[in-house]
Design a protein around this motif. Sequence first.
Motif, PDB file in Angstrom:
ATOM      1  N   ARG A 343       0.812  -1.223   0.000  1.00  0.00           N
ATOM      2  CA  ARG A 343       0.000   0.000   0.000  1.00  0.00           C
ATOM      3  C   ARG A 343       0.843   1.270   0.000  1.00  0.00           C
ATOM      4  O   ARG A 343       0.550   2.222  -0.734  1.00  0.00           O
ATOM      5  CB  ARG A 343      -0.939   0.005   1.221  1.00  0.00           C
ATOM      6  CG  ARG A 343      -1.785   1.264   1.326  1.00  0.00           C
ATOM      7  CD  ARG A 343      -2.743   1.222   2.500  1.00  0.00           C
ATOM      8  NE  ARG A 343      -2.090   1.075   3.785  1.00  0.00           N
ATOM      9  CZ  ARG A 343      -1.512   2.079   4.459  1.00  0.00           C
ATOM     10  NH1 ARG A 343      -1.499   3.301   3.947  1.00  0.00           N
ATOM     11  NH2 ARG A 343      -0.966   1.867   5.644  1.00  0.00           N
ATOM     12  N   ILE A 344       1.887   1.313   0.807  1.00  0.00           N
ATOM     13  CA  ILE A 344       2.669   2.544   0.928  1.00  0.00           C
ATOM     14  C   ILE A 344       3.499   2.813  -0.324  1.00  0.00           C
ATOM     15  O   ILE A 344       3.497   3.948  -0.840  1.00  0.00           O
ATOM     16  CB  ILE A 344       3.511   2.518   2.217  1.00  0.00           C
ATOM     17  CG1 ILE A 344       2.558   2.465   3.427  1.00  0.00           C
ATOM     18  CG2 ILE A 344       4.414   3.742   2.307  1.00  0.00           C
ATOM     19  CD1 ILE A 344       3.196   2.070   4.714  1.00  0.00           C
ATOM     20  N   PRO A 345       4.204   1.821  -0.880  1.00  0.00           N
ATOM     21  CA  PRO A 345       4.873   2.112  -2.160  1.00  0.00           C
ATOM     22  C   PRO A 345       3.898   2.471  -3.281  1.00  0.00           C
ATOM     23  O   PRO A 345       4.210   3.315  -4.123  1.00  0.00           O
ATOM     24  CB  PRO A 345       5.658   0.834  -2.469  1.00  0.00           C
ATOM     25  CG  PRO A 345       5.127  -0.199  -1.553  1.00  0.00           C
ATOM     26  CD  PRO A 345       4.598   0.508  -0.355  1.00  0.00           C
ATOM     27  N   ALA A 346       2.709   1.864  -3.279  1.00  0.00           N
ATOM     28  CA  ALA A 346       1.712   2.242  -4.289  1.00  0.00           C
ATOM     29  C   ALA A 346       1.327   3.703  -4.140  1.00  0.00           C
ATOM     30  O   ALA A 346       1.183   4.439  -5.129  1.00  0.00           O
ATOM     31  CB  ALA A 346       0.476   1.353  -4.157  1.00  0.00           C
ATOM     32  N   ARG A 347       1.189   4.162  -2.897  1.00  0.00           N
ATOM     33  CA  ARG A 347       0.849   5.563  -2.651  1.00  0.00           C
ATOM     34  C   ARG A 347       1.960   6.489  -3.149  1.00  0.00           C
ATOM     35  O   ARG A 347       1.695   7.521  -3.771  1.00  0.00           O
ATOM     36  CB  ARG A 347       0.629   5.777  -1.149  1.00  0.00           C
ATOM     37  CG  ARG A 347       0.158   7.175  -0.759  1.00  0.00           C
ATOM     38  CD  ARG A 347       0.196   7.353   0.745  1.00  0.00           C
ATOM     39  NE  ARG A 347       1.556   7.584   1.214  1.00  0.00           N
ATOM     40  CZ  ARG A 347       1.993   7.253   2.432  1.00  0.00           C
ATOM     41  NH1 ARG A 347       1.201   6.627   3.288  1.00  0.00           N
ATOM     42  NH2 ARG A 347       3.225   7.522   2.794  1.00  0.00           N
ATOM     43  N   LEU A 348       3.207   6.120  -2.891  1.00  0.00           N
ATOM     44  CA  LEU A 348       4.321   6.952  -3.339  1.00  0.00           C
ATOM     45  C   LEU A 348       4.362   7.083  -4.853  1.00  0.00           C
ATOM     46  O   LEU A 348       4.753   8.130  -5.387  1.00  0.00           O
ATOM     47  CB  LEU A 348       5.645   6.364  -2.838  1.00  0.00           C
ATOM     48  CG  LEU A 348       6.034   6.710  -1.402  1.00  0.00           C
ATOM     49  CD1 LEU A 348       7.227   5.883  -0.973  1.00  0.00           C
ATOM     50  CD2 LEU A 348       6.343   8.196  -1.263  1.00  0.00           C
TER      51      LEU A 348
END
Length: 394
Positions: A343-348
């Motif tokens: 989720r966090i790399p996708a957000r970045l």
Amino acid sequence: MILRGKAVVGDGTIDDAVVVTKRDRIAWVGAADQYRGDSPLPQPTSSVLLPGLIDLHCHGGGGTEFSSSDAAGARRAVHHHREQGTTGLLGSLVSAREPVLLRQAEVLAGLVESGELLGIHLEGPFISRARCGAQDPDAIVPGDPDLFERVCDAARGTVRSMTLAPETAHFGELLAAMRRRGVMPSLGHTDADAATTSARIADAAGHPLIATHLFNGMPPLHHRAPGAAGACLAAAGRGDIIVELIADGTHLAPETVSMVFDTVDPDQIVLVSDAMVAAGMEDGDYQLGPLDVVVSQGVARLTTVDGSEGAIAASTARLLDVVRSTVLDSGVDLGVAVASASRIPARLLGLEFERGTLMPNQRADIVVTDQQLRPCGVIVDGMPVGEEGVAWNS
């Protein structure tokens, strides 16, 4: 397709969950006792269902690397990681002389345009020679905005992030050029002190900023000289920077990984593999860019003339291996660890509405593991991944 098992949903888990896909999308996710679909449910399983993992820092694997391979070789590395649960990744290039950087940027751009890579990560060449780690010191140059522009042009706009040292020349000009190009700066491979690093973090305020593999490629954290590591850790605590962790049991002690997750909001942490050509391969001799590397007991180090222990040369782990170590060795909650690799790399990358979580309307990128988080199957775009990491229509 109907899958059943323990599912990581958001930052939590559902012990007996059902994930339903329709073509290339997730259609429904929830507890098995809430399922109301027309098709019968499978029997309960011991499987664990994860969203497809996203690796922001990967140099290769399966016997090939991004810094020297042609398109076919780079594709093999992508497929190797896909088979192991990494359904999206950035291809990382190490520091190299300009002709090599331009050539490899052009090669990887084709894989981005075909959807096999999510983008390119440049790890150098504007880094510190004193903290170059397993990079060629002769390829490292002071910050050069014109060179940056030429590499981005060769990459046809597919560069998504770049590692540079806070102390490199023309940092402000580079930061401005990166903003124009939509490239995320990542601070790393640096010998800078805490004050210099903190000033650069302040310069980047309001824009996504990453710390390349926190603690690695920078001076050790000392109570009287916190250095870049201390500055980045404090900034992550304030929400001003995202820190990468190579939680493979080699680059960081498991207790260090636990400490960062206990200290920093997990939304500020990204797990990465930093995988190199030997990921998934046997011990032996390999290359990282132009440098000779020897892998012994799964640990890659630069080859030395006198046979002494060389610097750690990237990782032989895949991202799912890193997640497994984070959960089983560092004791981080499963949902939190998986979010840091999805989720966090996708957000970045600006892909949070497309990838990174098991929820309706997201791409049907799903990893099926056993209870020890060993891969049992991978689904990409709603299709199972077969031999050589290629999705095939069932």
